[in-house]
Design a protein around this motif. Structure first.
Motif, PDB file in Angstrom:
ATOM      1  N   LYS A 178       4.040  -8.749 -10.921  1.00 39.88           N
ATOM      2  CA  LYS A 178       4.833  -9.676 -10.109  1.00 39.88           C
ATOM      3  C   LYS A 178       6.332  -9.396 -10.246  1.00 39.88           C
ATOM      4  N   GLN A 179       6.771  -9.085 -11.458  1.00 44.06           N
ATOM      5  CA  GLN A 179       8.183  -8.771 -11.648  1.00 44.06           C
ATOM      6  C   GLN A 179       8.559  -7.499 -10.899  1.00 44.06           C
ATOM      7  N   GLN A 180       7.690  -6.501 -10.933  1.00 43.73           N
ATOM      8  CA  GLN A 180       7.940  -5.274 -10.190  1.00 43.73           C
ATOM      9  C   GLN A 180       8.055  -5.555  -8.693  1.00 43.73           C
ATOM     10  N   ILE A 181       7.188  -6.419  -8.195  1.00 38.34           N
ATOM     11  CA  ILE A 181       7.152  -6.729  -6.765  1.00 38.34           C
ATOM     12  C   ILE A 181       8.444  -7.427  -6.342  1.00 38.34           C
ATOM     13  N   VAL A 182       8.876  -8.413  -7.100  1.00 39.32           N
ATOM     14  CA  VAL A 182      10.086  -9.163  -6.751  1.00 39.32           C
ATOM     15  C   VAL A 182      11.319  -8.266  -6.824  1.00 39.32           C
ATOM     16  N   THR A 183      11.411  -7.464  -7.882  1.00 40.20           N
ATOM     17  CA  THR A 183      12.576  -6.584  -8.051  1.00 40.20           C
ATOM     18  C   THR A 183      12.707  -5.622  -6.877  1.00 40.20           C
ATOM     19  N   LEU A 192      18.214  -5.455  14.996  1.00 35.49           N
ATOM     20  CA  LEU A 192      17.062  -6.136  14.420  1.00 35.49           C
ATOM     21  C   LEU A 192      16.435  -5.240  13.365  1.00 35.49           C
ATOM     22  N   ALA A 193      16.292  -5.769  12.159  1.00 36.07           N
ATOM     23  CA  ALA A 193      15.611  -5.052  11.082  1.00 36.07           C
ATOM     24  C   ALA A 193      14.404  -5.869  10.640  1.00 36.07           C
ATOM     25  N   TRP A 194      13.372  -5.167  10.142  1.00 40.82           N
ATOM     26  CA  TRP A 194      12.138  -5.860   9.777  1.00 40.82           C
ATOM     27  C   TRP A 194      11.556  -5.207   8.535  1.00 40.82           C
ATOM     28  N   ILE A 195      11.267  -6.040   7.532  1.00 41.42           N
ATOM     29  CA  ILE A 195      10.514  -5.614   6.351  1.00 41.42           C
ATOM     30  C   ILE A 195       9.212  -6.406   6.347  1.00 41.42           C
ATOM     31  N   ASP A 196       8.096  -5.702   6.532  1.00 44.83           N
ATOM     32  CA  ASP A 196       6.780  -6.330   6.530  1.00 44.83           C
ATOM     33  C   ASP A 196       6.108  -6.001   5.204  1.00 44.83           C
ATOM     34  N   LEU A 197       5.670  -7.018   4.484  1.00 47.03           N
ATOM     35  CA  LEU A 197       5.195  -6.873   3.110  1.00 47.03           C
ATOM     36  C   LEU A 197       3.675  -6.704   3.056  1.00 47.03           C
ATOM     37  N   HIS A 198       3.239  -5.643   2.369  1.00 47.23           N
ATOM     38  CA  HIS A 198       1.816  -5.291   2.298  1.00 47.23           C
ATOM     39  C   HIS A 198       1.417  -4.944   0.866  1.00 47.23           C
ATOM     40  N   THR A 199       0.100  -4.887   0.630  1.00 48.79           N
ATOM     41  CA  THR A 199      -0.442  -4.398  -0.636  1.00 48.79           C
ATOM     42  C   THR A 199      -1.695  -3.572  -0.368  1.00 48.79           C
ATOM     43  N   GLY A 200      -2.089  -2.774  -1.390  1.00 49.35           N
ATOM     44  CA  GLY A 200      -3.383  -2.118  -1.338  1.00 49.35           C
ATOM     45  C   GLY A 200      -3.373  -0.601  -1.361  1.00 49.35           C
ATOM     46  N   LEU A 201      -2.202   0.034  -1.264  1.00 59.72           N
ATOM     47  CA  LEU A 201      -2.135   1.492  -1.302  1.00 59.72           C
ATOM     48  C   LEU A 201      -1.098   1.936  -2.328  1.00 59.72           C
ATOM     49  N   GLY A 202      -1.426   3.023  -3.017  1.00 57.09           N
ATOM     50  CA  GLY A 202      -0.468   3.620  -3.937  1.00 57.09           C
ATOM     51  C   GLY A 202      -0.627   3.170  -5.380  1.00 57.09           C
ATOM     52  N   PRO A 203       0.221   3.715  -6.259  1.00 51.94           N
ATOM     53  CA  PRO A 203       0.162   3.353  -7.681  1.00 51.94           C
ATOM     54  C   PRO A 203       0.472   1.870  -7.894  1.00 51.94           C
ATOM     55  N   SER A 204      -0.168   1.279  -8.874  1.00 52.11           N
ATOM     56  CA  SER A 204       0.002  -0.142  -9.145  1.00 52.11           C
ATOM     57  C   SER A 204       1.472  -0.496  -9.370  1.00 52.11           C
ATOM     58  N   GLY A 205       1.939  -1.495  -8.612  1.00 53.50           N
ATOM     59  CA  GLY A 205       3.289  -1.997  -8.784  1.00 53.50           C
ATOM     60  C   GLY A 205       4.366  -1.228  -8.057  1.00 53.50           C
ATOM     61  N   HIS A 206       4.028  -0.077  -7.496  1.00 50.21           N
ATOM     62  CA  HIS A 206       5.033   0.730  -6.783  1.00 50.21           C
ATOM     63  C   HIS A 206       5.129   0.275  -5.332  1.00 50.21           C
ATOM     64  N   GLY A 207       6.338   0.017  -4.868  1.00 49.95           N
ATOM     65  CA  GLY A 207       6.547  -0.386  -3.484  1.00 49.95           C
ATOM     66  C   GLY A 207       6.964   0.808  -2.633  1.00 49.95           C
ATOM     67  N   GLU A 208       6.044   1.314  -1.841  1.00 44.71           N
ATOM     68  CA  GLU A 208       6.342   2.436  -0.953  1.00 44.71           C
ATOM     69  C   GLU A 208       7.034   1.916   0.303  1.00 44.71           C
ATOM     70  N   ARG A 209       8.164   2.487   0.632  1.00 43.71           N
ATOM     71  CA  ARG A 209       8.909   2.124   1.834  1.00 43.71           C
ATOM     72  C   ARG A 209       8.427   3.026   2.976  1.00 43.71           C
ATOM     73  N   ILE A 210       7.608   2.469   3.839  1.00 47.61           N
ATOM     74  CA  ILE A 210       6.982   3.248   4.911  1.00 47.61           C
ATOM     75  C   ILE A 210       7.692   2.963   6.233  1.00 47.61           C
ATOM     76  N   PHE A 211       8.214   3.985   6.850  1.00 51.01           N
ATOM     77  CA  PHE A 211       8.883   3.860   8.136  1.00 51.01           C
ATOM     78  C   PHE A 211       7.953   3.177   9.143  1.00 51.01           C
ATOM     79  N   ALA A 212       8.442   2.111   9.768  1.00 50.15           N
ATOM     80  CA  ALA A 212       7.637   1.342  10.723  1.00 50.15           C
ATOM     81  C   ALA A 212       8.475   1.068  11.958  1.00 50.15           C
ATOM     82  N   ALA A 213       8.605   2.079  12.801  1.00 52.69           N
ATOM     83  CA  ALA A 213       9.441   2.015  13.996  1.00 52.69           C
ATOM     84  C   ALA A 213       9.088   3.214  14.871  1.00 52.69           C
TER      85      ALA A 213
END
Length: 370
Positions: free
Chosen positions: A349-354, A220-241
């Protein structure tokens, strides 16, 4: 390709996009109706779309709106993935079932709040409440000291109030202040990052979904999508396990395969604080036989100071007696929350989708090798 069409200005519109995309993708849809209406009087629900049979041993969960208003972003990513034939074909070839959970917290999404209708931060709600009275839940003495300042008696806050917050920050440092505010607290029901006094509707609903869809899976793998922390448009991959070496190594092998970085709360490498009662614990508790690997994909929006201001404004409005806050003030708070957690520009939005597609594809690759 323009990513704008994946995103919606309201929960009602986002839900319509999600359900239409689920139908077009041939997904099986399940709806868990919420007991309260939305901001526009609309029906609220946690909608679940599954692509792939129940006989598949591998499952990838992609969820949105754990923190309500953050659902503008998460729903957009889900819509983009459901509408991407190449991604769906990759999942099929990898023998991975996809489970899109839309609007974990539909009430917060609709009302532009981060909390559930119970006033609870869902990502702090997954503790064992049974047998724990208020005095024995996780303590946060830092928040106790700041509670009266963060949700002040009047709005906007006084100069003395702001000076007291600055003094705490100078004494404990920026990270110490952030940890005190956002780590989670269980003693101030009207405060920020409140973990609740018992399981919320959203917690019970996602636990039910995971038991139904994850009962027979081996991975089982899980990607939970969030906003509000970090540089604008950057998607930080935060270990959640669970913070064991084997699970962390597996997550980093999967989500660092493209040269990216997986940060973690427990070692201080993440922009987020250490948190109690996190959502991922639902996977461990509801699907104990599955090998679990997960991340939170946290997209940056505005500065931390602006985000905290919006949260304080929102909670101040909610703490006032019914009918005492003018409609234009409440709408100003809602607008501040949307701006803090959703950047309504084509580039963002393009950054987020990519980045969302990249993370999902890495999860498929990791699961196919498990």
């Amino acid at each position: 390709m323009d990513a704008d069409h994946h995103f919606a200005p309201s929960y009602r519109a986002a839900r319509r996009l999600f359900l239409d995309a689920s139908g077009a993708a041939g997904a099986t849809v399940q709806t868990l109706a919420h007991p309260l209406p939305g901001a526009e009087g609309e029906a609220l629900a946690m909608d679940v779309a599954r692509v792939g049979g129940f006989d598949l041993p591998r499952l990838l969960v992609i969820s949105s709106a754990c923190h309500g208003v953050e659902g503008h972003c998460g729903s957009g990513v889900q819509h983009a993935l459901l509408g991407n034939p190449g991604f769906l074909q990759e999942a099929q070839a990898a023998g991975v079932a996809l489970l899109f959970v839309h609007a974990l917290n539909p009430h917060g999404f609709s009302h532009s709040r981060r909390v559930t209708h119970e006033g609870v931060d869902l990502n702090r709600n997954f503790i064992a409440f049974e047998g724990l009275d208020g005095l024995h839940r996780p303590a946060n003495t830092g928040y106790d000291a700041l509670a009266h300042l963060l949700v002040p008696p009047t709005w906007p806050p006084s100069e003395e109030n702001e000076a007291a917050l600055q003094a705490y920050t100078q004494q404990h440092g920026e990270r110490g202040f952030q940890q005190a505010v956002s780590g989670g607290q269980y003693r101030h029901p009207l405060g920020l990052f409140y973990g609740g006094s018992g399981p919320t509707w959203s917690r019970l609903a996602i636990e039910r979904v995971l038991r139904q869809h994850g009962a027979g899976v081996q991975q089982l793998a899980w990607i939970d999508l969030h906003t509000g922390l970090g540089p604008s448009g950057h998607g930080e991959r935060i270990f959640a396990a669970p913070a064991d070496a084997q699970t962390l190594a597996r997550a980093r092998a999967w989500w660092q395969a493209d040269g990216g970085v997986v940060t973690a709360l427990h070692d201080g490498s993440s922009s987020a604080s250490q948190i109690s009662g996190m959502l991922w614990q639902a996977a461990r508790d509801s699907c104990p036989r599955a090998e679990y690997t997960g991340i939170a994909l946290e997209y940056g929006t505005v500065s931390l100071a602006q985000t905290l201001w919006a949260l304080r404004f929102d909670h101040w409005c909610a703490a006032q007696p019914p009918g005492t806050v003018p409609a234009d003030t409440r709408e100003a708070a809602r607008s501040a929350m949307r701006e803090a957690f959703y950047t309504d520009t084509p580039l963002w939005k393009q950054q987020i989708v990519t980045q969302g597609l990249a993370a999902a594809r890495l999860a498929l690759a990791g699961l196919s090798q498990a």
